[in-house]
Design a protein around this motif. Structure first.
Motif, PDB file in Angstrom:
ATOM      1  N   LEU A   1       0.817  -1.213   0.000  1.00 28.38           N
ATOM      2  CA  LEU A   1       0.000   0.000   0.000  1.00 28.38           C
ATOM      3  C   LEU A   1       0.850   1.261   0.000  1.00 28.38           C
ATOM      4  O   LEU A   1       0.427   2.299  -0.512  1.00 28.38           O
ATOM      5  N   LYS A   2       2.063   1.201   0.510  1.00 23.03           N
ATOM      6  CA  LYS A   2       2.898   2.393   0.651  1.00 23.03           C
ATOM      7  C   LYS A   2       3.269   3.023  -0.685  1.00 23.03           C
ATOM      8  O   LYS A   2       3.630   4.193  -0.741  1.00 23.03           O
ATOM      9  N   GLY A   3       3.162   2.262  -1.788  1.00 21.22           N
ATOM     10  CA  GLY A   3       3.504   2.829  -3.077  1.00 21.22           C
ATOM     11  C   GLY A   3       2.334   3.438  -3.812  1.00 21.22           C
ATOM     12  O   GLY A   3       2.476   3.921  -4.915  1.00 21.22           O
ATOM     13  N   GLU A   4       1.138   3.491  -3.159  1.00 17.88           N
ATOM     14  CA  GLU A   4      -0.090   3.882  -3.862  1.00 17.88           C
ATOM     15  C   GLU A   4      -0.087   5.320  -4.321  1.00 17.88           C
ATOM     16  O   GLU A   4      -0.484   5.639  -5.436  1.00 17.88           O
ATOM     17  N   ASP A   5       0.368   6.272  -3.476  1.00 20.41           N
ATOM     18  CA  ASP A   5       0.263   7.692  -3.799  1.00 20.41           C
ATOM     19  C   ASP A   5       1.517   8.257  -4.406  1.00 20.41           C
ATOM     20  O   ASP A   5       1.826   9.427  -4.288  1.00 20.41           O
ATOM     21  N   ASP A   6       2.287   7.424  -5.094  1.00 17.65           N
ATOM     22  CA  ASP A   6       3.572   7.826  -5.646  1.00 17.65           C
ATOM     23  C   ASP A   6       3.369   8.466  -7.002  1.00 17.65           C
ATOM     24  O   ASP A   6       3.393   7.814  -8.026  1.00 17.65           O
ATOM     25  N   GLU A   7       3.173   9.793  -7.063  1.00 20.28           N
ATOM     26  CA  GLU A   7       2.771  10.454  -8.298  1.00 20.28           C
ATOM     27  C   GLU A   7       3.904  10.581  -9.302  1.00 20.28           C
ATOM     28  O   GLU A   7       3.688  10.553 -10.496  1.00 20.28           O
ATOM     29  N   ASP A   8       5.149  10.762  -8.833  1.00 20.06           N
ATOM     30  CA  ASP A   8       6.234  11.007  -9.768  1.00 20.06           C
ATOM     31  C   ASP A   8       7.061   9.769 -10.054  1.00 20.06           C
ATOM     32  O   ASP A   8       8.108   9.836 -10.662  1.00 20.06           O
TER      33      ASP A   8
ATOM     34  N   GLY B   1      -6.372 -13.097 -14.579  1.00 23.47           N
ATOM     35  CA  GLY B   1      -6.964 -12.255 -13.539  1.00 23.47           C
ATOM     36  C   GLY B   1      -6.004 -11.192 -13.054  1.00 23.47           C
ATOM     37  O   GLY B   1      -6.375 -10.031 -12.877  1.00 23.47           O
ATOM     38  N   ALA B   2      -4.740 -11.579 -12.822  1.00 24.55           N
ATOM     39  CA  ALA B   2      -3.749 -10.626 -12.333  1.00 24.55           C
ATOM     40  C   ALA B   2      -3.428  -9.569 -13.385  1.00 24.55           C
ATOM     41  O   ALA B   2      -3.273  -8.378 -13.062  1.00 24.55           O
ATOM     42  N   THR B   3      -3.317  -9.982 -14.644  1.00 23.46           N
ATOM     43  CA  THR B   3      -3.030  -9.023 -15.727  1.00 23.46           C
ATOM     44  C   THR B   3      -4.147  -8.004 -15.865  1.00 23.46           C
ATOM     45  O   THR B   3      -3.910  -6.803 -16.027  1.00 23.46           O
ATOM     46  N   LEU B   4      -5.376  -8.483 -15.795  1.00 24.68           N
ATOM     47  CA  LEU B   4      -6.525  -7.579 -15.883  1.00 24.68           C
ATOM     48  C   LEU B   4      -6.546  -6.603 -14.712  1.00 24.68           C
ATOM     49  O   LEU B   4      -6.809  -5.406 -14.884  1.00 24.68           O
ATOM     50  N   LEU B   5      -6.220  -7.098 -13.512  1.00 21.88           N
ATOM     51  CA  LEU B   5      -6.244  -6.245 -12.324  1.00 21.88           C
ATOM     52  C   LEU B   5      -5.188  -5.144 -12.389  1.00 21.88           C
ATOM     53  O   LEU B   5      -5.428  -4.026 -11.923  1.00 21.88           O
ATOM     54  N   THR B   6      -3.998  -5.451 -12.940  1.00 18.96           N
ATOM     55  CA  THR B   6      -2.965  -4.416 -13.029  1.00 18.96           C
ATOM     56  C   THR B   6      -3.427  -3.260 -13.904  1.00 18.96           C
ATOM     57  O   THR B   6      -3.143  -2.093 -13.609  1.00 18.96           O
ATOM     58  N   LYS B   7      -4.153  -3.569 -14.969  1.00 19.07           N
ATOM     59  CA  LYS B   7      -4.665  -2.515 -15.848  1.00 19.07           C
ATOM     60  C   LYS B   7      -5.752  -1.707 -15.142  1.00 19.07           C
ATOM     61  O   LYS B   7      -5.823  -0.473 -15.276  1.00 19.07           O
ATOM     62  N   VAL B   8      -6.608  -2.414 -14.402  1.00 16.96           N
ATOM     63  CA  VAL B   8      -7.682  -1.721 -13.690  1.00 16.96           C
ATOM     64  C   VAL B   8      -7.112  -0.842 -12.578  1.00 16.96           C
ATOM     65  O   VAL B   8      -7.604   0.261 -12.331  1.00 16.96           O
ATOM     66  N   MET B   9      -6.037  -1.319 -11.914  1.00 19.80           N
ATOM     67  CA  MET B   9      -5.426  -0.542 -10.836  1.00 19.80           C
ATOM     68  C   MET B   9      -4.836   0.775 -11.344  1.00 19.80           C
ATOM     69  O   MET B   9      -4.831   1.776 -10.634  1.00 19.80           O
ATOM     70  N   GLU B  10      -4.317   0.756 -12.562  1.00 20.88           N
ATOM     71  CA  GLU B  10      -3.774   1.983 -13.134  1.00 20.88           C
ATOM     72  C   GLU B  10      -4.877   3.016 -13.351  1.00 20.88           C
ATOM     73  O   GLU B  10      -4.650   4.218 -13.217  1.00 20.88           O
TER      74      GLU B  10
ATOM     75  N   ILE C   1      -8.008   3.221  -6.231  1.00 21.24           N
ATOM     76  CA  ILE C   1      -8.694   2.820  -5.006  1.00 21.24           C
ATOM     77  C   ILE C   1      -8.676   1.306  -4.834  1.00 21.24           C
ATOM     78  O   ILE C   1      -8.753   0.779  -3.711  1.00 21.24           O
ATOM     79  N   ILE C   2      -8.537   0.572  -5.954  1.00 23.12           N
ATOM     80  CA  ILE C   2      -8.504  -0.892  -5.888  1.00 23.12           C
ATOM     81  C   ILE C   2      -7.276  -1.363  -5.128  1.00 23.12           C
ATOM     82  O   ILE C   2      -7.288  -2.420  -4.490  1.00 23.12           O
ATOM     83  N   ILE C   3      -6.186  -0.571  -5.174  1.00 26.36           N
ATOM     84  CA  ILE C   3      -4.985  -0.926  -4.430  1.00 26.36           C
ATOM     85  C   ILE C   3      -5.292  -0.936  -2.932  1.00 26.36           C
ATOM     86  O   ILE C   3      -4.886  -1.843  -2.198  1.00 26.36           O
ATOM     87  N   THR C   4      -6.015   0.089  -2.485  1.00 31.50           N
ATOM     88  CA  THR C   4      -6.409   0.150  -1.077  1.00 31.50           C
ATOM     89  C   THR C   4      -7.319  -1.020  -0.717  1.00 31.50           C
ATOM     90  O   THR C   4      -7.180  -1.630   0.354  1.00 31.50           O
ATOM     91  N   ILE C   5      -8.252  -1.354  -1.621  1.00 32.32           N
ATOM     92  CA  ILE C   5      -9.149  -2.484  -1.380  1.00 32.32           C
ATOM     93  C   ILE C   5      -8.348  -3.786  -1.289  1.00 32.32           C
ATOM     94  O   ILE C   5      -8.617  -4.648  -0.439  1.00 32.32           O
ATOM     95  N   GLY C   6      -7.340  -3.930  -2.160  1.00 31.65           N
ATOM     96  CA  GLY C   6      -6.504  -5.132  -2.131  1.00 31.65           C
ATOM     97  C   GLY C   6      -5.733  -5.248  -0.834  1.00 31.65           C
ATOM     98  O   GLY C   6      -5.629  -6.333  -0.240  1.00 31.65           O
TER      99      GLY C   6
END
Length: 233
Positions: A93-100, A156-165, A169-174
Protein backbone atom coordinates in the motif's frame (compact mmCIF):
# COMPACT_ATOMS: atom_id res chain seq x y z
CA UNK A 1 -5.44 -43.65 -19.72
CA UNK A 2 -3.13 -40.66 -19.28
CA UNK A 3 -0.66 -40.84 -16.35
CA UNK A 4 -3.12 -43.12 -14.59
CA UNK A 5 -6.09 -40.82 -15.31
CA UNK A 6 -9.16 -42.20 -17.07
CA UNK A 7 -10.01 -39.30 -19.40
CA UNK A 8 -13.16 -41.09 -20.57
CA UNK A 9 -14.60 -41.35 -17.08
CA UNK A 10 -17.36 -38.92 -16.02
CA UNK A 11 -15.94 -39.11 -12.48
CA UNK A 12 -12.62 -37.73 -13.75
CA UNK A 13 -14.24 -34.75 -15.43
CA UNK A 14 -16.43 -34.12 -12.42
CA UNK A 15 -13.45 -34.04 -10.06
CA UNK A 16 -11.36 -32.07 -12.55
CA UNK A 17 -14.11 -29.48 -12.91
CA UNK A 18 -14.40 -29.23 -9.13
CA UNK A 19 -10.68 -28.46 -8.83
CA UNK A 20 -10.84 -25.77 -11.53
CA UNK A 21 -13.92 -24.21 -9.93
CA UNK A 22 -12.31 -24.26 -6.48
CA UNK A 23 -9.22 -22.56 -7.88
CA UNK A 24 -11.27 -19.84 -9.60
CA UNK A 25 -13.18 -19.11 -6.39
CA UNK A 26 -10.21 -19.32 -4.04
CA UNK A 27 -7.54 -17.61 -6.17
CA UNK A 28 -9.16 -14.19 -6.38
CA UNK A 29 -7.18 -12.86 -3.41
CA UNK A 30 -3.97 -14.33 -4.85
CA UNK A 31 -4.57 -12.53 -8.15
CA UNK A 32 -4.95 -9.27 -6.22
CA UNK A 33 -1.55 -9.74 -4.56
CA UNK A 34 0.12 -10.68 -7.84
CA UNK A 35 -1.33 -7.58 -9.51
CA UNK A 36 -0.29 -5.30 -6.63
CA UNK A 37 3.23 -6.71 -6.56
CA UNK A 38 3.71 -6.34 -10.33
CA UNK A 39 2.10 -2.94 -10.82
CA UNK A 40 5.27 -0.93 -10.06
CA UNK A 41 7.40 -2.82 -12.58
CA UNK A 42 8.18 -1.63 -16.07
CA UNK A 43 5.68 -2.90 -18.67
CA UNK A 44 8.23 -5.29 -20.20
CA UNK A 45 8.89 -6.85 -16.77
CA UNK A 46 5.30 -6.89 -15.56
CA UNK A 47 4.11 -9.76 -17.74
CA UNK A 48 7.13 -11.90 -16.88
CA UNK A 49 6.68 -11.29 -13.14
CA UNK A 50 2.98 -12.23 -13.33
CA UNK A 51 3.71 -15.39 -15.33
CA UNK A 52 6.64 -16.68 -13.28
CA UNK A 53 5.11 -15.59 -9.99
CA UNK A 54 1.86 -17.40 -10.80
CA UNK A 55 3.62 -20.53 -12.07
CA UNK A 56 5.93 -20.73 -9.06
CA UNK A 57 2.99 -20.15 -6.73
CA UNK A 58 1.06 -23.04 -8.30
CA UNK A 59 4.04 -25.41 -7.97
CA UNK A 60 4.42 -24.36 -4.35
CA UNK A 61 0.70 -24.88 -3.81
CA UNK A 62 0.95 -28.46 -5.12
CA UNK A 63 3.61 -29.23 -2.53
CA UNK A 64 1.66 -27.41 0.16
CA UNK A 65 -1.53 -29.30 -0.65
CA UNK A 66 0.18 -32.62 -0.02
CA UNK A 67 1.17 -31.61 3.52
CA UNK A 68 -1.56 -29.05 4.26
CA UNK A 69 -3.53 -31.13 6.73
CA UNK A 70 -0.45 -31.67 8.90
CA UNK A 71 0.65 -28.02 8.61
CA UNK A 72 -2.69 -26.55 9.63
CA UNK A 73 -2.66 -28.45 12.92
CA UNK A 74 0.57 -26.74 14.02
CA UNK A 75 -0.06 -24.02 16.63
CA UNK A 76 1.20 -20.49 15.95
CA UNK A 77 1.65 -21.15 12.21
CA UNK A 78 -1.37 -19.02 11.33
CA UNK A 79 -0.25 -16.35 13.80
CA UNK A 80 3.02 -16.00 11.89
CA UNK A 81 1.10 -16.00 8.61
CA UNK A 82 -1.20 -13.23 9.85
CA UNK A 83 1.78 -11.04 10.76
CA UNK A 84 3.31 -11.65 7.32
CA UNK A 85 0.06 -10.70 5.57
CA UNK A 86 -0.20 -7.45 7.53
CA UNK A 87 3.40 -6.60 6.62
CA UNK A 88 2.85 -7.39 2.93
CA UNK A 89 -0.41 -5.43 2.81
CA UNK A 90 1.16 -2.34 4.39
CA UNK A 91 4.29 -2.64 2.24
CA UNK A 92 2.30 -2.86 -1.00
CA UNK A 93 0.00 0.00 0.00
CA UNK A 94 2.90 2.39 0.65
CA UNK A 95 3.50 2.83 -3.08
CA UNK A 96 -0.09 3.88 -3.86
CA UNK A 97 0.26 7.69 -3.80
CA UNK A 98 3.57 7.83 -5.65
CA UNK A 99 2.77 10.45 -8.30
CA UNK A 100 6.23 11.01 -9.77
CA UNK A 101 7.29 7.36 -9.87
CA UNK A 102 9.78 7.77 -7.05
CA UNK A 103 9.59 6.60 -3.45
CA UNK A 104 8.76 3.12 -2.32
CA UNK A 105 8.53 0.54 -5.13
CA UNK A 106 9.10 -3.14 -5.52
CA UNK A 107 12.45 -2.91 -7.23
CA UNK A 108 13.01 -5.64 -9.78
CA UNK A 109 11.19 -8.65 -11.08
CA UNK A 110 12.72 -11.10 -8.58
CA UNK A 111 11.58 -8.98 -5.64
CA UNK A 112 8.03 -8.93 -7.03
CA UNK A 113 8.07 -12.71 -7.52
CA UNK A 114 9.35 -13.16 -3.96
CA UNK A 115 6.48 -11.05 -2.63
CA UNK A 116 3.99 -13.08 -4.68
CA UNK A 117 5.34 -16.38 -3.36
CA UNK A 118 5.33 -15.31 0.29
CA UNK A 119 1.79 -13.96 0.10
CA UNK A 120 0.53 -16.98 -1.83
CA UNK A 121 2.14 -19.35 0.66
CA UNK A 122 0.45 -17.65 3.59
CA UNK A 123 -2.98 -17.28 1.97
CA UNK A 124 -3.05 -20.79 0.54
CA UNK A 125 -2.92 -22.59 3.90
CA UNK A 126 -6.71 -22.85 4.04
CA UNK A 127 -7.43 -22.76 0.31
CA UNK A 128 -5.49 -25.88 -0.54
CA UNK A 129 -7.70 -28.02 1.68
CA UNK A 130 -10.70 -27.39 -0.59
CA UNK A 131 -8.64 -28.25 -3.66
CA UNK A 132 -7.29 -31.41 -2.02
CA UNK A 133 -10.84 -32.46 -1.11
CA UNK A 134 -11.97 -31.93 -4.71
CA UNK A 135 -9.14 -34.17 -5.96
CA UNK A 136 -10.27 -36.98 -3.63
CA UNK A 137 -6.69 -38.10 -2.99
CA UNK A 138 -5.78 -38.39 -6.70
CA UNK A 139 -2.37 -36.67 -6.92
CA UNK A 140 -2.02 -36.66 -10.76
CA UNK A 141 -5.52 -35.15 -11.01
CA UNK A 142 -4.63 -32.54 -8.39
CA UNK A 143 -1.44 -31.54 -10.22
CA UNK A 144 -3.23 -31.38 -13.59
CA UNK A 145 -6.02 -29.23 -12.19
CA UNK A 146 -3.63 -26.79 -10.53
CA UNK A 147 -1.48 -26.51 -13.67
CA UNK A 148 -4.52 -25.74 -15.81
CA UNK A 149 -5.47 -22.99 -13.35
CA UNK A 150 -2.23 -21.06 -14.06
CA UNK A 151 -3.60 -19.17 -17.11
CA UNK A 152 -6.74 -18.29 -15.12
CA UNK A 153 -4.69 -16.64 -12.37
CA UNK A 154 -2.40 -14.93 -14.91
CA UNK A 155 -5.40 -13.51 -16.77
CA UNK A 156 -6.96 -12.25 -13.54
CA UNK A 157 -3.75 -10.63 -12.33
CA UNK A 158 -3.03 -9.02 -15.73
CA UNK A 159 -6.52 -7.58 -15.88
CA UNK A 160 -6.24 -6.25 -12.32
CA UNK A 161 -2.96 -4.42 -13.03
CA UNK A 162 -4.66 -2.51 -15.85
CA UNK A 163 -7.68 -1.72 -13.69
CA UNK A 164 -5.43 -0.54 -10.84
CA UNK A 165 -3.77 1.98 -13.13
CA UNK A 166 -7.20 3.43 -13.93
CA UNK A 167 -8.75 3.13 -10.46
CA UNK A 168 -6.05 3.38 -7.72
CA UNK A 169 -8.69 2.82 -5.01
CA UNK A 170 -8.50 -0.89 -5.89
CA UNK A 171 -4.99 -0.93 -4.43
CA UNK A 172 -6.41 0.15 -1.08
CA UNK A 173 -9.15 -2.48 -1.38
CA UNK A 174 -6.50 -5.13 -2.13
CA UNK A 175 -4.47 -4.13 0.93
CA UNK A 176 -7.65 -4.23 3.04
CA UNK A 177 -8.32 -7.75 1.73
CA UNK A 178 -4.92 -8.90 2.97
CA UNK A 179 -5.64 -7.35 6.36
CA UNK A 180 -9.02 -9.07 6.48
CA UNK A 181 -7.44 -12.45 5.73
CA UNK A 182 -4.78 -11.78 8.38
CA UNK A 183 -7.41 -11.07 11.03
CA UNK A 184 -9.33 -14.23 10.18
CA UNK A 185 -6.15 -16.31 10.08
CA UNK A 186 -5.02 -15.10 13.49
CA UNK A 187 -8.29 -16.01 15.22
CA UNK A 188 -8.47 -19.47 13.62
CA UNK A 189 -5.00 -20.54 14.77
CA UNK A 190 -5.09 -23.71 16.92
CA UNK A 191 -3.13 -21.89 19.63
CA UNK A 192 -5.91 -19.28 19.97
CA UNK A 193 -8.53 -22.03 20.28
CA UNK A 194 -6.34 -23.72 22.87
CA UNK A 195 -6.20 -20.61 25.05
CA UNK A 196 -9.68 -19.13 24.54
CA UNK A 197 -11.76 -22.01 23.25
CA UNK A 198 -13.60 -22.13 19.92
CA UNK A 199 -13.97 -18.68 18.35
CA UNK A 200 -17.37 -17.90 16.84
CA UNK A 201 -17.76 -17.11 13.15
CA UNK A 202 -18.95 -13.60 13.99
CA UNK A 203 -15.81 -12.96 16.06
CA UNK A 204 -13.60 -14.24 13.26
CA UNK A 205 -15.34 -11.90 10.79
CA UNK A 206 -14.95 -8.97 13.19
CA UNK A 207 -11.25 -9.84 13.54
CA UNK A 208 -10.96 -9.72 9.76
CA UNK A 209 -12.56 -6.27 9.66
CA UNK A 210 -10.15 -5.01 12.34
CA UNK A 211 -7.25 -6.44 10.34
CA UNK A 212 -8.42 -4.64 7.20
CA UNK A 213 -8.71 -1.33 9.08
CA UNK A 214 -5.26 -1.85 10.64
CA UNK A 215 -3.51 -2.45 7.31
CA UNK A 216 -5.15 0.49 5.53
CA UNK A 217 -4.62 2.87 8.48
CA UNK A 218 -1.00 1.85 9.03
CA UNK A 219 -0.17 1.90 5.33
CA UNK A 220 -1.76 5.34 4.89
CA UNK A 221 0.07 6.72 7.93
CA UNK A 222 3.47 5.42 6.79
CA UNK A 223 2.87 6.75 3.28
CA UNK A 224 2.06 10.23 4.55
CA UNK A 225 5.03 10.22 6.92
CA UNK A 226 7.30 9.08 4.10
CA UNK A 227 6.05 11.87 1.83
CA UNK A 228 6.44 14.43 4.63
CA UNK A 229 10.03 13.40 5.31
CA UNK A 230 10.98 13.18 1.63
CA UNK A 231 13.38 15.93 0.51
CA UNK A 232 11.65 18.58 -1.59
CA UNK A 233 12.74 18.99 -5.20
Amino acid sequence: MFFGLDLASPLFWSAFGSIILANIVLSGDNAVVIAMAARTLKPEQRGKAIFWGSAAAIVMRIVLTIVAIQLLTLPYLKLVGAILLVYIGVDLLKGEDDEDGEGHEINGMMAAIRTILIADLVMSLDNVLAVAAAAKGNLPLLILGLLVSIPLIIFGATLLTKVMERFPIIITIGAALLGFLAGEMLLTDPAVAGYFGAVSEQTVTFGGILGAVLVVALGTYLTKRQQKNAPSA
